[in-house]
Write a protein that holds these residues in place. Sequence first.
Motif, PDB file in Angstrom:
ATOM      1  N   TYR A 110       0.810  -1.223   0.000  1.00  0.00           N
ATOM      2  CA  TYR A 110       0.000   0.000   0.000  1.00  0.00           C
ATOM      3  C   TYR A 110       0.841   1.270   0.000  1.00  0.00           C
ATOM      4  O   TYR A 110       0.318   2.355   0.145  1.00  0.00           O
ATOM      5  CB  TYR A 110      -0.967  -0.020   1.180  1.00  0.00           C
ATOM      6  N   THR A 111       2.177   1.120  -0.156  1.00  0.00           N
ATOM      7  CA  THR A 111       2.984   2.337  -0.301  1.00  0.00           C
ATOM      8  C   THR A 111       2.620   2.978  -1.636  1.00  0.00           C
ATOM      9  O   THR A 111       2.181   2.300  -2.563  1.00  0.00           O
ATOM     10  CB  THR A 111       4.487   2.017  -0.284  1.00  0.00           C
ATOM     11  N   PRO A 112       2.779   4.324  -1.718  1.00  0.00           N
ATOM     12  CA  PRO A 112       2.375   5.008  -2.958  1.00  0.00           C
ATOM     13  C   PRO A 112       3.104   4.426  -4.170  1.00  0.00           C
ATOM     14  O   PRO A 112       4.245   3.986  -4.065  1.00  0.00           O
ATOM     15  CB  PRO A 112       2.802   6.464  -2.716  1.00  0.00           C
ATOM     16  N   GLN A 113       2.440   4.440  -5.288  1.00  0.00           N
ATOM     17  CA  GLN A 113       3.062   3.929  -6.511  1.00  0.00           C
ATOM     18  C   GLN A 113       4.185   4.862  -6.947  1.00  0.00           C
ATOM     19  O   GLN A 113       4.171   6.055  -6.638  1.00  0.00           O
ATOM     20  CB  GLN A 113       2.009   3.861  -7.613  1.00  0.00           C
ATOM     21  N   PRO A 114       5.156   4.355  -7.666  1.00  0.00           N
ATOM     22  CA  PRO A 114       6.251   5.227  -8.127  1.00  0.00           C
ATOM     23  C   PRO A 114       5.722   6.283  -9.082  1.00  0.00           C
ATOM     24  O   PRO A 114       4.818   6.014  -9.881  1.00  0.00           O
ATOM     25  CB  PRO A 114       7.202   4.255  -8.823  1.00  0.00           C
ATOM     26  N   ALA A 115       6.289   7.481  -8.971  1.00  0.00           N
ATOM     27  CA  ALA A 115       5.837   8.582  -9.815  1.00  0.00           C
ATOM     28  C   ALA A 115       6.346   8.396 -11.243  1.00  0.00           C
ATOM     29  O   ALA A 115       7.247   7.606 -11.499  1.00  0.00           O
ATOM     30  CB  ALA A 115       6.330   9.899  -9.229  1.00  0.00           C
ATOM     31  N   GLU A 116       5.767   9.172 -12.141  1.00  0.00           N
ATOM     32  CA  GLU A 116       6.189   9.099 -13.551  1.00  0.00           C
ATOM     33  C   GLU A 116       7.645   9.524 -13.728  1.00  0.00           C
ATOM     34  O   GLU A 116       8.284   9.135 -14.694  1.00  0.00           O
ATOM     35  CB  GLU A 116       5.292   9.992 -14.408  1.00  0.00           C
ATOM     36  N   GLU A 117       8.161  10.312 -12.736  1.00  0.00           N
ATOM     37  CA  GLU A 117       9.546  10.775 -12.881  1.00  0.00           C
ATOM     38  C   GLU A 117      10.527   9.619 -12.986  1.00  0.00           C
ATOM     39  O   GLU A 117      11.626   9.783 -13.501  1.00  0.00           O
ATOM     40  CB  GLU A 117       9.967  11.630 -11.669  1.00  0.00           C
ATOM     41  N   ARG A 118      10.122   8.477 -12.477  1.00  0.00           N
ATOM     42  CA  ARG A 118      11.056   7.347 -12.498  1.00  0.00           C
ATOM     43  C   ARG A 118      11.519   7.063 -13.918  1.00  0.00           C
ATOM     44  O   ARG A 118      12.617   6.587 -14.152  1.00  0.00           O
ATOM     45  CB  ARG A 118      10.411   6.101 -11.900  1.00  0.00           C
ATOM     46  N   LEU A 119      10.630   7.376 -14.880  1.00  0.00           N
ATOM     47  CA  LEU A 119      10.955   7.038 -16.261  1.00  0.00           C
ATOM     48  C   LEU A 119      12.045   7.922 -16.833  1.00  0.00           C
ATOM     49  O   LEU A 119      12.605   7.645 -17.873  1.00  0.00           O
ATOM     50  CB  LEU A 119       9.703   7.128 -17.119  1.00  0.00           C
ATOM     51  N   SER A 120      12.339   9.034 -16.127  1.00  0.00           N
ATOM     52  CA  SER A 120      13.409   9.894 -16.634  1.00  0.00           C
ATOM     53  C   SER A 120      14.760   9.480 -16.071  1.00  0.00           C
ATOM     54  O   SER A 120      15.758  10.111 -16.313  1.00  0.00           O
ATOM     55  CB  SER A 120      13.117  11.349 -16.268  1.00  0.00           C
ATOM     56  N   GLN A 121      14.753   8.420 -15.281  1.00  0.00           N
ATOM     57  CA  GLN A 121      16.024   7.935 -14.718  1.00  0.00           C
ATOM     58  C   GLN A 121      16.165   6.456 -14.994  1.00  0.00           C
ATOM     59  O   GLN A 121      15.182   5.727 -15.076  1.00  0.00           O
ATOM     60  CB  GLN A 121      16.006   8.144 -13.201  1.00  0.00           C
ATOM     61  N   TYR A 122      17.390   6.019 -15.106  1.00  0.00           N
ATOM     62  CA  TYR A 122      17.619   4.583 -15.255  1.00  0.00           C
ATOM     63  C   TYR A 122      17.222   3.869 -13.981  1.00  0.00           C
ATOM     64  O   TYR A 122      17.192   4.460 -12.900  1.00  0.00           O
ATOM     65  CB  TYR A 122      19.088   4.297 -15.559  1.00  0.00           C
ATOM     66  N   TYR A 123      16.937   2.549 -14.115  1.00  0.00           N
ATOM     67  CA  TYR A 123      16.527   1.770 -12.946  1.00  0.00           C
ATOM     68  C   TYR A 123      17.722   0.960 -12.448  1.00  0.00           C
ATOM     69  O   TYR A 123      18.086  -0.050 -13.050  1.00  0.00           O
ATOM     70  CB  TYR A 123      15.365   0.856 -13.319  1.00  0.00           C
ATOM     71  N   ASP A 124      18.329   1.429 -11.366  1.00  0.00           N
ATOM     72  CA  ASP A 124      19.597   0.846 -10.933  1.00  0.00           C
ATOM     73  C   ASP A 124      19.509   0.012  -9.658  1.00  0.00           C
ATOM     74  O   ASP A 124      20.500  -0.575  -9.246  1.00  0.00           O
ATOM     75  CB  ASP A 124      20.642   1.955 -10.720  1.00  0.00           C
ATOM     76  N   ASP A 125      18.313  -0.031  -9.034  1.00  0.00           N
ATOM     77  CA  ASP A 125      18.229  -0.768  -7.763  1.00  0.00           C
ATOM     78  C   ASP A 125      18.670  -2.230  -7.896  1.00  0.00           C
ATOM     79  O   ASP A 125      19.398  -2.741  -7.034  1.00  0.00           O
ATOM     80  CB  ASP A 125      16.806  -0.701  -7.193  1.00  0.00           C
ATOM     81  N   PRO A 126      18.243  -2.949  -8.953  1.00  0.00           N
ATOM     82  CA  PRO A 126      18.714  -4.342  -9.075  1.00  0.00           C
ATOM     83  C   PRO A 126      20.235  -4.422  -9.205  1.00  0.00           C
ATOM     84  O   PRO A 126      20.856  -5.351  -8.689  1.00  0.00           O
ATOM     85  CB  PRO A 126      18.022  -4.847 -10.340  1.00  0.00           C
ATOM     86  N   SER A 127      20.833  -3.455  -9.896  1.00  0.00           N
ATOM     87  CA  SER A 127      22.291  -3.471 -10.027  1.00  0.00           C
ATOM     88  C   SER A 127      22.952  -3.319  -8.658  1.00  0.00           C
ATOM     89  O   SER A 127      23.933  -4.002  -8.356  1.00  0.00           O
ATOM     90  CB  SER A 127      22.768  -2.341 -10.942  1.00  0.00           C
ATOM     91  N   LYS A 128      22.395  -2.423  -7.839  1.00  0.00           N
ATOM     92  CA  LYS A 128      22.964  -2.244  -6.501  1.00  0.00           C
ATOM     93  C   LYS A 128      22.894  -3.544  -5.716  1.00  0.00           C
ATOM     94  O   LYS A 128      23.870  -3.973  -5.097  1.00  0.00           O
ATOM     95  CB  LYS A 128      22.185  -1.158  -5.747  1.00  0.00           C
TER      96      LYS A 128
END
Lengths: 293, 553
Positions: free
Chosen positions: B59-77
Amino acid sequence: MAIEERDPHTGHATTGHEWNGIKELNTPVPRPVYFFLATTFLFSLFYWVLMPAWPTGVSYTKGLLGIDQRTTVAENLRQAAMERAVWATKIEASDYSVIPADASLMQVVRQTGRTLFGDNCAACHGANAKGGPGFPNLTAGSWLWGGSPEAVAETIRVGVNSTHGDARVAQMPAFGKDQMLPRSDIENVAAFVQSLSNPSIATGPDAGKVAAGRQVFATNCTACHGEAGKGNIEMGAPDLTDTVWIYGGDRQSIMTTLYGGRQGHMPTWEARLSPLDRKILTLYILDLRRRAP
Amino acid sequence: MISTLTKGERELAIVILGILACVGLAMAAAGRADPLGAHGWLIIALCVPMIFFVIAGYYTPQPAEERLSQYYDDPSKAGIIAAMVWVVFGLFVGDWVAWQLVYPDLTFDAAWSSFGRIRPVHTTSVIFGFGGNALIATSLHVLQRTSRARLPDQLSPWFVLVGYNLFCLIAVTGYLMGVTQSKEYAEPEWYADIWLVIVWVVYFLIYLRTLARRKEPHIYVANWYYMAFILVVAVLHIVNNIAVPVSFGHAKSYSLFSGVQDAMTQWWYGHNAVAFFLTSGFLGMMYYYLPMRAGRPIFSYRMSIISFWGITFMYMWVGSHHLHYTALPQWVQTLGMTFSLMLLVPSWASAGNALLTLNGAWHKVRDDATLRFMMVAAVFYGLTTFEGSFMAIRPVNALSHYTDWTIGHVHAGALGWVALITFGSIYAVVPWLWKREAMYSGRLVELHFWLALSGTIIYVFAMWNSGIIQGLMWRTYNESGTLAYSFLDSLVAMHPYYIARATGGLLFFLGAVVGFYNIWMTIRTAPAAQVSDVRTDIPVPASAGTPALQPGE
């Protein structure tokens, strides 16, 4: 056409692409790369022509040299066997009593026997054949199954308590575990057995135990170990009067042996070593003992 | 972590974990009297907490659209951290195995700690646990930046990373229970193998889906290598592991192949695992982090082409050089040997391309241990590929085969090339990923470098010596025409080298511990106020006006 970009350091042009800041130079491939590439290709080509190389459905290209690893190894084995035949036939044909007098044959026995022993026997009997806990010392003490060359050769051939049909079979009963003797008898006979090789025990504080143990020994042990405890090579029963022990000669070890019994194991070598190899091993072991200090 | 997933992805994650937990339950039930059952419980024990973890963040808020302007690096970390955990564990076990060869009593009389079980624990932990996680983590990092495209979604990279580590865990715990196919580097049994295929296909699809949406006209060399790595490893893994399980309740299976065909399939797999897992993947790593760190363009695009196609084409043929002078027909050995020789030049072209890229940046190599890690890795890559081609020559192999020389060769590659390029790349990428100015301590990077290098050199020299002595002792004849030494004689001669090898391994292990601490402290320190290299995590539009990434990406 885009303006050509040059790398100031090398003077080479880039390919014009960029990935997150990474550029590539359009440097020509250095000539040695082509040269060595061609060299390895040509070598391979020659090698394929000369040697067995490419499959052709059910067969393969045999190569101009006609080399085949199977015939090569067969030829090598034949050569080696021929070189060894000089002494091998002599050892095979000569009697055990003759060979030890022949210095040149004994040199072969010592050289070849050492590696044969190291590869097949040393894991249990130790690299110096002095045995270890549970495994007999081959250089000292009396033989379990006889020390004549024929007897030793037969032990190697069939093994002890092994899977061989003619295996030598021996068992020391578990007098304690199987409730054949009460604990006091075991303690007494252990003292007596120890006194056989260490007479001072018979006059020490355990003199009473030794005396009592003598009776127990006479009724339970002499069938195999003999009246005097000298053992019996017909049954593989060890001599208890010498100071060489397989499972340890201290009181506790003797008690453990009496309580739980023993049944040593030696594999049969008939299927794994040739008669010649076994003969060399027999000669080698007897020679070791002869020369043991 | 859950906050970066969309609602649909969170639901899908719960469904996938639920299915996995059910599979685990079925395994636990069917394999009650078998290690398979223990693995069923392991899967349940991992999946159920993860389900609760996802539900807790549902139930945490959904990720904002801004996420699309950045690469997704959490799995890499997460992948980098997993790689470092695996390497510390794997090197510890490796050094323990090495000391077991010096002091056999170090098994402590337990079955699980016997040499035959913990040796594959070591190899799997370092190759697949460390190497695999590092490859997944860096490939996703490199893929996005060189394609200027974000990963297609948030869930699939997590599926790959978590699923892959589950595979490694099942593999390693299985060995300790005695579960093995007895195929080197392909030890895990059928159920683990099936699971890896699923994970791997998803990994490949991430690559294809991202590349299909790339904003660069050309696919960068690093991605050629990463793609070759993923594709070929899939092919190798599937073919070599075709087997029939005894039953669905047993871990044991029987291979489709037998005899010399089995040996050939295994070493076709085995050597191409070296080629496409330990070489191709890490070349991909090198092609991105080395020029980035050095700030230099790649020396020659044309050399890249020759190397890439040379390596991918030639390697496929060379597996039979593992079976020289065996029941394998000689013509197959000939092909293995000659292709190994032809492979040398493309391999050296790769190493040369890396080293020549450093022209104009050698002062940085001198001062920067991170770049020096990568430079030395390229040198070891060149040394090892030369040695490999040399050892593939039949008469040379007659001496080297079955000896410690092979172990030395493998570790020159595994420590000198694979581990050093990975540590170099990790030291480069950690500050970028966590937005730090630099690593917590440059001196510790320097210390790690020297520990790793000296450990590698001691190890490799010890095994060269030991291997050649072994090989010579095994083929020495006395004047009677029989072997001069027993196997035990050669074992006694190995003893001092085994001590040296274990000492070298210890140094390498200590280096990794230092690295782990340094990375941990880097993550724990506060982010830099000003991120120095913004370019590395926000896509820069090719030309002004076009948005960097489109919605839905």
